[in-house]
Every structure is written in C-alpha cells, then in structure tokens.
Design a protein around this motif. Structure first.
Motif, PDB file in Angstrom:
ATOM      1  N   TYR A   1       0.780  -1.133  -0.030  1.00  0.00           N
ATOM      2  CA  TYR A   1       0.077   0.218   0.127  1.00  0.00           C
ATOM      3  C   TYR A   1       0.811   1.292   0.060  1.00  0.00           C
ATOM      4  O   TYR A   1       0.835   2.031  -0.562  1.00  0.00           O
ATOM      5  CB  TYR A   1      -0.916   0.283   0.975  1.00  0.00           C
ATOM      6  CG  TYR A   1      -1.965   1.160   1.346  1.00  0.00           C
ATOM      7  CD1 TYR A   1      -3.380   0.769   0.851  1.00  0.00           C
ATOM      8  CD2 TYR A   1      -1.782   2.435   1.178  1.00  0.00           C
ATOM      9  CE1 TYR A   1      -4.033   1.374   0.427  1.00  0.00           C
ATOM     10  CE2 TYR A   1      -2.580   3.176   1.210  1.00  0.00           C
ATOM     11  CZ  TYR A   1      -4.306   2.701   0.795  1.00  0.00           C
ATOM     12  OH  TYR A   1      -4.864   3.698   0.722  1.00  0.00           O
ATOM     13  N   LEU A   2       1.600   1.312   0.651  1.00  0.00           N
ATOM     14  CA  LEU A   2       2.339   2.320   0.736  1.00  0.00           C
ATOM     15  C   LEU A   2       3.679   2.745  -0.211  1.00  0.00           C
ATOM     16  O   LEU A   2       3.818   3.627  -0.497  1.00  0.00           O
ATOM     17  CB  LEU A   2       3.385   2.753   2.385  1.00  0.00           C
ATOM     18  CG  LEU A   2       2.864   2.746   3.818  1.00  0.00           C
ATOM     19  CD1 LEU A   2       4.182   2.913   4.651  1.00  0.00           C
ATOM     20  CD2 LEU A   2       1.725   4.352   3.860  1.00  0.00           C
ATOM     21  N   ASP A   3       4.131   2.092  -0.312  1.00  0.00           N
ATOM     22  CA  ASP A   3       4.762   1.891  -1.961  1.00  0.00           C
ATOM     23  C   ASP A   3       4.200   3.052  -3.110  1.00  0.00           C
ATOM     24  O   ASP A   3       4.252   3.684  -3.763  1.00  0.00           O
ATOM     25  CB  ASP A   3       5.529   0.574  -2.089  1.00  0.00           C
ATOM     26  CG  ASP A   3       6.701  -0.216  -1.133  1.00  0.00           C
ATOM     27  OD1 ASP A   3       7.380   1.166  -0.760  1.00  0.00           O
ATOM     28  OD2 ASP A   3       7.425  -0.916  -1.126  1.00  0.00           O
ATOM     29  N   SER A   4       2.901   1.832  -2.749  1.00  0.00           N
ATOM     30  CA  SER A   4       1.819   1.583  -4.333  1.00  0.00           C
ATOM     31  C   SER A   4       1.853   3.789  -3.731  1.00  0.00           C
ATOM     32  O   SER A   4       1.958   5.024  -5.115  1.00  0.00           O
ATOM     33  CB  SER A   4       0.561   1.208  -4.559  1.00  0.00           C
ATOM     34  OG  SER A   4       0.038   1.935  -5.682  1.00  0.00           O
ATOM     35  N   LEU A   5       1.504   4.579  -2.452  1.00  0.00           N
ATOM     36  CA  LEU A   5       0.945   5.753  -2.325  1.00  0.00           C
ATOM     37  C   LEU A   5       1.867   6.793  -2.537  1.00  0.00           C
ATOM     38  O   LEU A   5       1.956   7.747  -3.959  1.00  0.00           O
ATOM     39  CB  LEU A   5       0.445   5.800  -1.038  1.00  0.00           C
ATOM     40  CG  LEU A   5       0.424   7.522  -0.972  1.00  0.00           C
ATOM     41  CD1 LEU A   5      -0.551   8.080  -1.538  1.00  0.00           C
ATOM     42  CD2 LEU A   5      -0.341   6.750   0.410  1.00  0.00           C
TER      43      LEU A   5
END
Length: 217
Positions: free
Chosen positions: A115-119
């Motif tokens: 999630y964080l990498d995608s954001l």
C-alpha cells in the motif's frame, strides 16, 4: 459506485470517462462521509477497492513512466491533452483515495500488501506535470488537480511528512502560492482572458478546510 479498479483493454472514450467519473464519485463520497457505511458500501468493500488500486497501478506504458493509474490500455497516439485526462487525472484521484483511506482508516490500508509503496510511487507520478493542465488549460488542470488531492488530504499528509515525496509537496506549494498571488494581484486570468478567480478561491478554501493549510500572496 466503483467497487474495483481495472484499466480498459481497448480504447473506449465513453467507458474511460465513466471509469474516471466513478473513481471521483467514490472519492467525494469518502470526503462527505457517505462511504464506508453499514449497508451498500462497507469498510470491507472499501478495502477491496483500495486493494484493487494497489494491484492496478500501471507499469511503463510506452513513453509513460511507471506509477500511474492510466485508464487506457497504453499511451499509443495520445496527445498531451489526452494524457492529462486519461493518465494524470485518474492518478490524482487514485492517490487522493489511497491517502484519505490511510489517514482515516489506517488499519484497512495497512492490511493491503504494498500500500505505502503504491501511494508514494503514485505521488511521485503526480508531480511530473507540476499539477498543470495542457496548454491554455493549464489553470483549469491545476484547479482540478489541487482540489482532488485536497479531498484526499494529500497536502495535509505531506505537510506532516515532507520527506515522503518532496517533488509533489513542492508542486502543491508552488501552485497554491501562485493562485494566492494572482488573486491578490488581480491576474487570475487565462491566456484568452478567462476569469479563474472563483476557481482559485474555491480550491484554496478546499485546501484550507480539508487540510488546515492557508496560502497567501
């Protein structure tokens, strides 16, 4: 209302427009507190949707670098206007949605692998045009992009974590300061004399009310 993100496998302008509109409808429902709810769009449904966003983030599309949520199958033959509409605009919406869910439903966000990498990758992609539209629609594009990101509390998140994506924080600050300056100077007009005063005031108010950030000339 959209339940799962997936880009189209063929060029269909009507379907691409409808997909973007549905993504924006969900973001606005999040902002208004209509989603999630106990009936037709639960927190579990929202989790499924944001997981589909993470899964559906695009890789390289011809000359388009990775990190977008382009709704078209690829960028073949796209002019700059189409790139803003079908690559950058859905990316602003997706990043805003992921940011808002992270801020308000962190446990739901953290259950999604990557999630964080995608954001963060999406934030970097958002910075590539400086939030501007194409050509004489540069200001129109900036109004829409800044409003969208503000609904997702992206400026709030970056104000507290500036190291997360310095290029996007810089782009947001620059555009907001420019709007405030042009309003104060009475130069909030476009290339053909269009008056953007109301649009600038509205988006700066959204930035203030949703993110607690005030920009002045």
């Amino acid at each position: 209302m959209i339940r799962e993100f997936a880009h189209l496998d063929r060029v269909d302008i009507g379907a691409m427009d409808a997909l973007i509109d549905s993504m924006m409808e969900l973001l606005e429902a999040l902002d208004e507190g209509l989603v999630p709810n106990d009936t037709d769009y639960t927190l579990e449904d929202l989790g499924v949707y944001v997981e589909s966003l993470v899964r559906g983030q695009r890789g390289s599309l011809g000359r388009t670098v990775p990190g977008s949520w382009a709704v078209a199958p690829d960028d073949a033959g796209m002019d700059s206007d189409a790139r803003v509409k079908y690559i950058f605009r859905p990316t602003y919406i997706a990043v805003a949605t992921l940011s808002r869910v992270l801020c308000e439903f962190p446990l739901t966000a953290m259950r999604v692998p990557g999630y964080l990498d995608s954001l963060l990758n999406g934030m970097t992609f958002c910075s590539h045009r400086g939030l501007r539209g194409h050509g004489y629609e540069a200001d129109v594009g900036a109004i829409d992009a800044l409003r969208t990101l503000s609904l997702g509390k992206v400026p709030w998140l970056l104000a507290r974590n500036p190291e997360a994506c310095p290029p996007l924080k810089s782009a947001i600050d620059h555009v907001a300061h420019d709007m405030a300056h042009r309003l104060a100077a009475g130069t909030a007009v476009g290339m053909w004399g269009e008056d953007y005063s109301d649009g600038f005031r509205s988006v700066l108010e959204t930035l203030r009310s949703k993110n607690g950030l005030e920009f002045k000339a």
